[in-house]
Design an enzyme around this catalytic site. Structure first.
Site, PDB file in Angstrom:
ATOM      1  N   ASP A 268       0.815  -1.212   0.000  1.00  0.00           N
ATOM      2  CA  ASP A 268       0.000   0.000   0.000  1.00  0.00           C
ATOM      3  C   ASP A 268       0.852   1.267   0.000  1.00  0.00           C
ATOM      4  O   ASP A 268       1.860   1.344   0.703  1.00  0.00           O
ATOM      5  CB  ASP A 268      -0.873  -0.038   1.266  1.00  0.00           C
ATOM      6  CG  ASP A 268      -1.786   1.159   1.398  1.00  0.00           C
ATOM      7  OD1 ASP A 268      -2.741   1.242   0.620  1.00  0.00           O
ATOM      8  OD2 ASP A 268      -1.531   2.004   2.269  1.00  0.00           O
ATOM      9  N   GLU A 310       0.826  -0.460  -5.075  1.00  0.00           N
ATOM     10  CA  GLU A 310      -0.208   0.570  -5.224  1.00  0.00           C
ATOM     11  C   GLU A 310       0.439   1.946  -5.317  1.00  0.00           C
ATOM     12  O   GLU A 310       0.951   2.475  -4.344  1.00  0.00           O
ATOM     13  CB  GLU A 310      -1.167   0.549  -4.031  1.00  0.00           C
ATOM     14  CG  GLU A 310      -2.380   1.422  -4.260  1.00  0.00           C
ATOM     15  CD  GLU A 310      -2.579   2.532  -3.240  1.00  0.00           C
ATOM     16  OE1 GLU A 310      -3.542   3.294  -3.392  1.00  0.00           O
ATOM     17  OE2 GLU A 310      -1.772   2.674  -2.296  1.00  0.00           O
TER      18      GLU A 310
HETATM   19  C1  GLC Z   1      -3.962   3.618  -0.085  1.00  0.00           C
HETATM   20  C2  GLC Z   1      -5.362   3.073   0.115  1.00  0.00           C
HETATM   21  C3  GLC Z   1      -6.225   4.149   0.690  1.00  0.00           C
HETATM   22  C4  GLC Z   1      -5.621   4.616   1.999  1.00  0.00           C
HETATM   23  C5  GLC Z   1      -4.153   5.024   1.832  1.00  0.00           C
HETATM   24  C6  GLC Z   1      -3.464   5.183   3.147  1.00  0.00           C
HETATM   25  O1  GLC Z   1      -3.947   4.633  -1.011  1.00  0.00           O
HETATM   26  O2  GLC Z   1      -5.878   2.584  -1.085  1.00  0.00           O
HETATM   27  O3  GLC Z   1      -7.537   3.687   0.883  1.00  0.00           O
HETATM   28  O4  GLC Z   1      -6.364   5.707   2.478  1.00  0.00           O
HETATM   29  O5  GLC Z   1      -3.422   4.050   1.119  1.00  0.00           O
HETATM   30  O6  GLC Z   1      -3.180   3.926   3.727  1.00  0.00           O
END
Ligand code: GLC
Length: 628
Positions: A268, A310
């Protein structure tokens, strides 16, 4: 020297260590070589890898071998993903076991169980504020339940993806708690400052992720006298990846989760992992070194596991996450194709695919090494209009004006729009306005239904199926976001939930409508039409070898502004994907298709021949064709 009679576990570990050593140690040497404890760090990392491998269950070791033999397993056309929150989809982990037939009915071979590790109590940013990486959210069940679910899914040939939040932990995590008590070792796990001088210097070049409810990137904690780096929310403390101890801790956690039966780790918010004064502190070169090193660790101790990174950023910044330049083939196996998603919505609003074609042609290579995209139209997050001023200018439009137009269109305020969404984190300073809303609501179903407009509803269904055919054909793992397969609308109930009311992303995180799901095979109503349509798309995808992610994808200029087209060049023959982004008929000269190597004139999506009249292929509103 006498040869052993069989290959041992130790041999396998040694071979895999040798295979990945060159990907691992040079990265770590560059990142941490100057650290006083570097030698000890190397030893403890090696010990952690050995321990992880020794503890790996035998069925997962078999899977490791299988995937060593079939390293393209995640690139194949049979891959189809489904993304859901455990509680919203099935109540609990045990409840998921009752839903496996539903997943199989749709043709799913990969599930992303949205954040399921133990979050902090109260607002946890949808579970992305984790206080214990070795425990399951008690509301969902136990680690034993989790292992039961991963085993049941594995038995059905369904891979499991879970989130590993490695940019930050909850401030309730044991490390953070120790740091707050003044433990210097754990204070070094985070980015802490004695006074606001450094934070102020960093702030000059940082951007705000949640300007509405969490402005700024640092939080002052007078009770222990520190300023802590908190990029996202106050309760999410950024980890200090410049400290090698953090690296070892996270590797240990990765292997622990891998050994519970996880196939895909969704790393993430990776862009934020490395800080450098004077920059946005996003996507710094060290981030890619860290991610290559983490990847190598899994290849050594749990090679069946792959990484989804991500990074929801503009194309040039995103591509390195699937390994570019010296990291080619060695970094993420998957990354979200954010541009494909943004451009889909842009083209639908403007009825013009030229910017989409320009962006996808200019910035993306026609194939990736050991990697592919996670393709999607909706997810749990908002849509940010990641379109650069340069790309807008190439189409003779102003970047800020175009982005503002898309926000207004999808918020539902632009005259004549079909969409109904909600604003997310409007930033007055930058003019940036992001959008929340379910696929169906943004595609026009909510408005059409409330207006009693059945033609409008039909068009919305066609837009939803168009999007699914796009992500299933483009190359990568298509991810279906829970509820979209039933055309579920916005859920306004979040406004009554105190922890959610400030965060419009909850508008598209509904509870699964199992009543609606009962009508999924019916031809009557949007839910059934979309479910049957999506199911058919995934079925046809499985039968279309050209869709293997290793086959190149090239954007085709058809000369028609409303038509998006690409060709997949496979040894078994070319496949031309055609997507009419408008509600108007379009005529494509058959010569354009032939020039791409299409010979049969068979639509692999509908399994029907395609006929040309007067040398033209007629494409109805929102048509999608996979021409072979
Ligand atoms: C990523 C997740 C999001 C979250 C962020 C912080 O972007 O997809 O939902 O708020 O990380 O962890």
């Amino acid at each position: 020297m006498a040869k052993a009679a069989s290959i041992t576990d130790e041999d396998l570990f040694a071979m895999r260590l040798a295979r990945s050593a060159g990907d691992l140690w040079p990265m770590l040497e560059a990142l941490y070589g100057g650290h006083p404890g570097y030698d000890g760090f190397r030893d403890s990392l090696l010990a952690t890898l050995r321990k992880g491998w020794a503890a790996r269950p035998i069925d997962l070791k078999r899977l490791d071998l299988l995937r060593d033999l079939e390293p393209d397993w995640f690139q194949r056309p049979e891959m189809a993903g489904y993304v859901f929150y455990i509680d919203r989809f099935a109540g609990t982990l045990k409840g998921v076991l009752d839903k496996l037939d539903y997943l199989e009915d749709l043709g799913i071979t990969y599930v992303h169980l949205m954040p399921c590790l133990k979050p902090r109590p109260g607002d946890s940013d949808g579970g992305y504020s984790v206080m214990d990486y070795r425990a399951i959210n008690p509301e969902y069940g136990t680690m034993a339940d989790f292992e039961e679910v991963t085993a049941a899914l594995r038995a059905r040939g369904i891979s499991v993806c879970i989130d590993l939040v490695l940019n930050h932990t909850a401030k309730e995590h044991a490390w953070a708690q120790a740091a707050a008590r003044g433990d210097a070792t754990y204070q070094d796990y985070y980015l802490m400052f004695d006074d606001p001088a450094m934070p102020r210097q960093y702030e000059r070049s940082l951007v705000e992720v949640f300007p509405d409810n969490a402005p700024g990137n640092f939080t002052e904690y007078p009770h222990f006298g520190k300023w802590v780096w908190t990029t996202f929310n106050e309760h999410q403390w950024d980890l200090n990846w410049a400290n090698p101890a953090v690296f070892v801790e996270i590797v240990e956690i990765m292997l622990y989760l891998a050994n519970r039966g996880v196939d895909v780790l969704r790393l993430d918010a990776v862009a934020f992992m490395w800080k450098r004064l004077g920059t946005r502190c996003q996507s710094e070169p060290e981030v890619h070194m860290l991610l290559q090193a983490l990847r190598a660790c899994c290849r050594i101790a749990c090679p069946a596991v792959i990484h989804l990174e991500e990074a929801i950023v503009a194309p040039a910044e995103m591509l390195p996450y699937v390994g570019r330049g010296k990291h080619d083939g060695k970094e993420g196996n998957l990354a979200y194709h954010n541009s494909l998603m943004v451009q889909f919505w842009g083209a639908l609003a403007t009825r013009d695919a030229r910017m989409m074609s320009h962006v996808l042609r200019t910035h993306f290579p026609d194939r990736l090494t050991n990697a592919t995209y996670a393709t999607y139209i909706r997810c749990h997050d908002d849509i940010g209009w990641a379109i650069t001023d340069e790309d807008a200018a190439a189409l003779h439009v102003s970047g800020p004006a175009h982005r503002a137009y898309l926000s207004n269109f999808y918020e539902g305020t632009f005259p004549g729009t079909f969409a109904r969404g909600a604003l997310f984190q409007a930033n007055e300073a930058t003019g940036d306005k992001r959008i929340s809303g379910s696929f169906a609501a943004l595609a026009g179903l909510e408005k059409a239904q409330s207006d009693g407009d059945s033609d409008g509803a039909d068009l919305a269904v066609q837009r939803i199926l168009l999007g699914h055919a796009l992500i299933a054909g483009f190359g990568g793992i298509p991810l279906i976001y829970m509820g979209d397969e039933l055309a579920m609308l916005n859920d306004h109930g979040y406004l009554n939930v105190p922890e959610h009311a400030h965060d419009s992303r909850w508008i598209h995180r509904p509870r699964m409508d199992w009543h609606l799901a009962k009508f999924r095979h019916s031809d009557d109503g949007a839910a059934g039409q979309v479910f049957r349509g999506v199911k058919e798309i995934l079925h046809r995808r499985r039968l279309t070898p050209a869709l293997h992610a290793a086959h190149p994808v090239r954007i085709v200029d058809t000369g028609l502004s409303g038509l998006f087209a690409f060709v997949r060049q496979a040894p078994t023959g070319a496949m031309l994907g055609l997507f009419n982004m408008t509600e108007h008929w379009q005529n494509l000269p058959v010569t354009v298709a032939r020039a791409q190597g299409v010979t049969l004139m068979q639509d692999a999506l509908s399994d029907r021949p395609v006929f040309a009249h007067h040398g033209q292929i007629a494409l109805p509103p929102y048509a999608r064709v996979w021409l072979t």
